[in-house]
Structure formats: structure tokens, C-alpha cells
Design an enzyme around this catalytic site. Structure first.
Site, mmCIF file in Angstrom:
data_model
loop_
_atom_site.group_PDB
_atom_site.id
_atom_site.type_symbol
_atom_site.label_atom_id
_atom_site.label_comp_id
_atom_site.label_asym_id
_atom_site.label_seq_id
_atom_site.Cartn_x
_atom_site.Cartn_y
_atom_site.Cartn_z
ATOM 1 N N HIS A 117 0.499 -0.828 0.121
ATOM 2 C CA HIS A 117 -0.048 0.069 0.242
ATOM 3 C C HIS A 117 0.871 1.283 0.192
ATOM 4 C CE1 HIS A 117 0.703 -0.698 4.023
ATOM 5 N NE2 HIS A 117 1.201 0.581 4.403
ATOM 6 N N PRO A 202 8.501 17.271 3.744
ATOM 7 C CA PRO A 202 8.281 17.327 2.763
ATOM 8 C C PRO A 202 7.667 15.652 2.525
ATOM 9 C CG PRO A 202 10.157 16.763 1.728
ATOM 10 C CD PRO A 202 10.318 16.637 3.714
ATOM 11 N N ALA A 203 6.329 15.644 2.107
ATOM 12 C CA ALA A 203 6.082 13.851 1.841
ATOM 13 C C ALA A 203 6.835 12.930 0.966
ATOM 14 C CB ALA A 203 4.213 14.317 1.181
ATOM 15 N N SER A 204 6.450 11.860 0.619
ATOM 16 C CA SER A 204 7.395 10.742 -0.062
ATOM 17 C C SER A 204 6.078 9.784 0.418
ATOM 18 C CB SER A 204 8.969 11.114 0.203
ATOM 19 O OG SER A 204 9.605 9.567 0.026
ATOM 20 N N PHE A 205 5.661 9.903 -1.483
ATOM 21 C CA PHE A 205 4.800 8.686 -1.555
ATOM 22 C C PHE A 205 5.584 8.067 -2.032
ATOM 23 C CE2 PHE A 205 2.483 12.995 -2.603
ATOM 24 C CZ PHE A 205 2.066 12.680 -0.397
ATOM 25 N N HIS A 206 5.533 6.444 -1.237
ATOM 26 C CA HIS A 206 5.902 5.061 -2.321
ATOM 27 C C HIS A 206 4.890 4.099 -1.203
ATOM 28 C CE1 HIS A 206 7.999 5.581 1.791
ATOM 29 N NE2 HIS A 206 7.597 5.017 1.812
#
Length: 258
Positions: A117, A202-206
Site C-alpha cells: 500500500h 516533505p511528503a514522499s509517497f511510495h
């Protein structure tokens, strides 16, 4: 634990006293009402508490691959996070997981992430009585959010804040970061309203794919190009962002996006 039935205490008189009292005018003690039944007799044994409240859980890293909790498990605390499932490309990612584990086996023991997810929150703690209200708040916050179809691109190495685990992850294609940030913002606001920690800045979406114990960032970065080549054998990794999930312990809530 059942309520203890103490019952009423009484002292029995001897046979001579009983015979004597039968011929006398009733005394005040003989006119007393019989003892009332106890709560246990009326209601039965006390019901056990729900499973989630029965006992404190002792954290044993040996039961989950040596992982150590970021916060202590306590009665009534529910580990909670918000995420987008990576169901659309799960088969491809699972194939890569198996190949990567075999490829790095001589150098490092990797474990596959069971739940594939993309996280949209940190793991925070809710009390049991907060869960339903928190879920409703999240549903309201996401009511105007628009879904989209994105892709994952490449690989990246991460460590947790305590640097006790290292992860191999597939980052979100930069072309979709703005759209994902638009979904993250109302989630962050709900976290703020409940005085919970917001997402990374900062956001890091992974999507986390594999992990190992300890700080193995340097070793995995050396192997990153080899792992990239394994991933390139897969077709485009599609991420369908059409619903957001809330996971609270063993409860899972789903919110459909527009």
C-alpha cells in the site's frame, strides 16, 4: 472475573433456644426481612471484556521478524494509519519481491511486505472510543477528493526514524505527486484536529516492498541498480487511487473517492 457472592451472614441458635423462642412473642430480630439476593445471583457471572481490552500485550520481536514497535502497546491503544491499497499492481510487485529476495540472499536477509500500500499518514495511536468519530471525520474530509490512476516508478531506499529497519520501496511517479498531495491535505487536517502527528514534510509517497533489520542503507544503495533491472522486467506499475482506507488495529474502513 465473576462478582464474589458474599451472601448474608447469620448465626444459628441452639435447639433449646429455638424451642424457647417458639413460645415467646416474636422479637424484632425474628421480624427481619430475608437477605436480598446478590447482584451475582440476579445478573449471573460478569461477562468478560471484549478481546481488545482483555490484557496488555507484551511485545516480543521474535514473533514478528525482530521488528521493534515504535511505541509501546498498551490496553486500549489502537495503531492507526491511512493508506491507498496497491491492488492493481500487486501481482507484479509480489513477483519482484520474490526475485529480489533470491537475488540478495547471499548478501542480506530480506522480508517481503505483506500489505502492499501507499501510506497517507504516519502510524498514530487512537483510543478505542475515538475510532468511530475519527472515521466519520475522515469520511467528511475526503468527501470532495477526486480519484485518479497513477503509476509507480523506480526504486528508493528508506530507513525508519529509529534506523532499526531499512526498506526498498517503489515511489510514486512524480507526475502524480500534486494530485496525491491534494488527497493528503484533508487527511493531515483531521490528524491536526485530533492532535496527532501529520505526515512527513516533505511528503514522499511510495509503496514499501521489502525490508530488513538494521541500517542497511549503504549496502542496498550499492545493489540498487541491480534491483532496478529486476523491476524493469515488469510492465507499467499501475496504482488505482479510487479509494482511501483507514486501518485501526483489526478494523478497516473504506472511503470511495469521486
Amino acid at each position: 472475573m465473576a462478582l464474589v457472592d458474599y451472601g448474608g451472614s447469620s448465626s444459628s441458635a441452639s435447639e433449646d433456644e429455638e424451642s424457647s423462642e417458639n413460645n415467646q412473642t416474636p422479637t424484632l430480630s425474628s421480624l427481619k426481612r430475608p437477605a436480598l439476593p446478590t447482584a451475582a445471583a440476579l445478573l449471573g457471572p460478569k461477562k468478560p471484556k471484549p478481546e481488545e481490552f482483555v490484557e496488555d500485550v507484551v511485545d516480543d520481536p521474535a514473533l514478528h521478524g525482530g521488528r521493534i514497535r515504535s511505541f509501546k502497546h498498551e490496553r486500549g491503544n489502537w495503531a492507526t494509519y491511512v493508506y491507498v491499497p496497491a491492488a492493481a499492481c500487486a501481482d507484479q510487485l509480489e513477483e519482484f519481491q520474490a526475485e529480489a529476495i533470491a537475488h540478495l540472499e547471499p548478501h542480506l536477509e530480506l522480508q517481503a511486505n505483506d500489505s502492499l500500500h501507499l501510506s497517507l499518514s504516519r502510524t498514530v495511536v487512537l483510543q478505542y472510543h475515538q475510532i468511530d468519530e475519527f472515521s466519520r471525520s475522515l469520511q467528511t474530509a475526503l468527501s470532495s477528493s477526486v480519484g485518479f490512476t497513477a503509476t509507480l516508478q523506480g526504486l528508493r531506499i528508506y530507513t525508519n526514524e529509529e534506523r532499526t529497519r531499512t526498506f526498498i520501496a517503489a515511489p510514486l511517479d512524480p507526475a502524480f505527486v500534486e494530485k496525491m498531495t491534494a488527497i493528503l491535505q484533508p487527511i493531515d487536517q483531521v490528524m491536526l484536529d485530533y492532535r496527532l502527528q501529520q505526515f512527513y514534510d516533505p511528503a514522499s509517497f511510495h509503496v514499501s516492498l521489502l525490508w530488513c533489520l538494521g541500517d542497511q542503507e549503504a549496502l542496498l544503495k550499492d545493489k540498487l541498480q541491480e534491483l532496478q533491472e529486476l523491476l524493469e522486467d515488469q510492465d507499467t506499475l499501475t496504482l488505482a487511487v479510487n479509494e482511501v482506507h483507514l486501518k485501526c488495529g483489526n478494523k478497516d474502513f473504506t472511503y470511495r473517492l469521486k
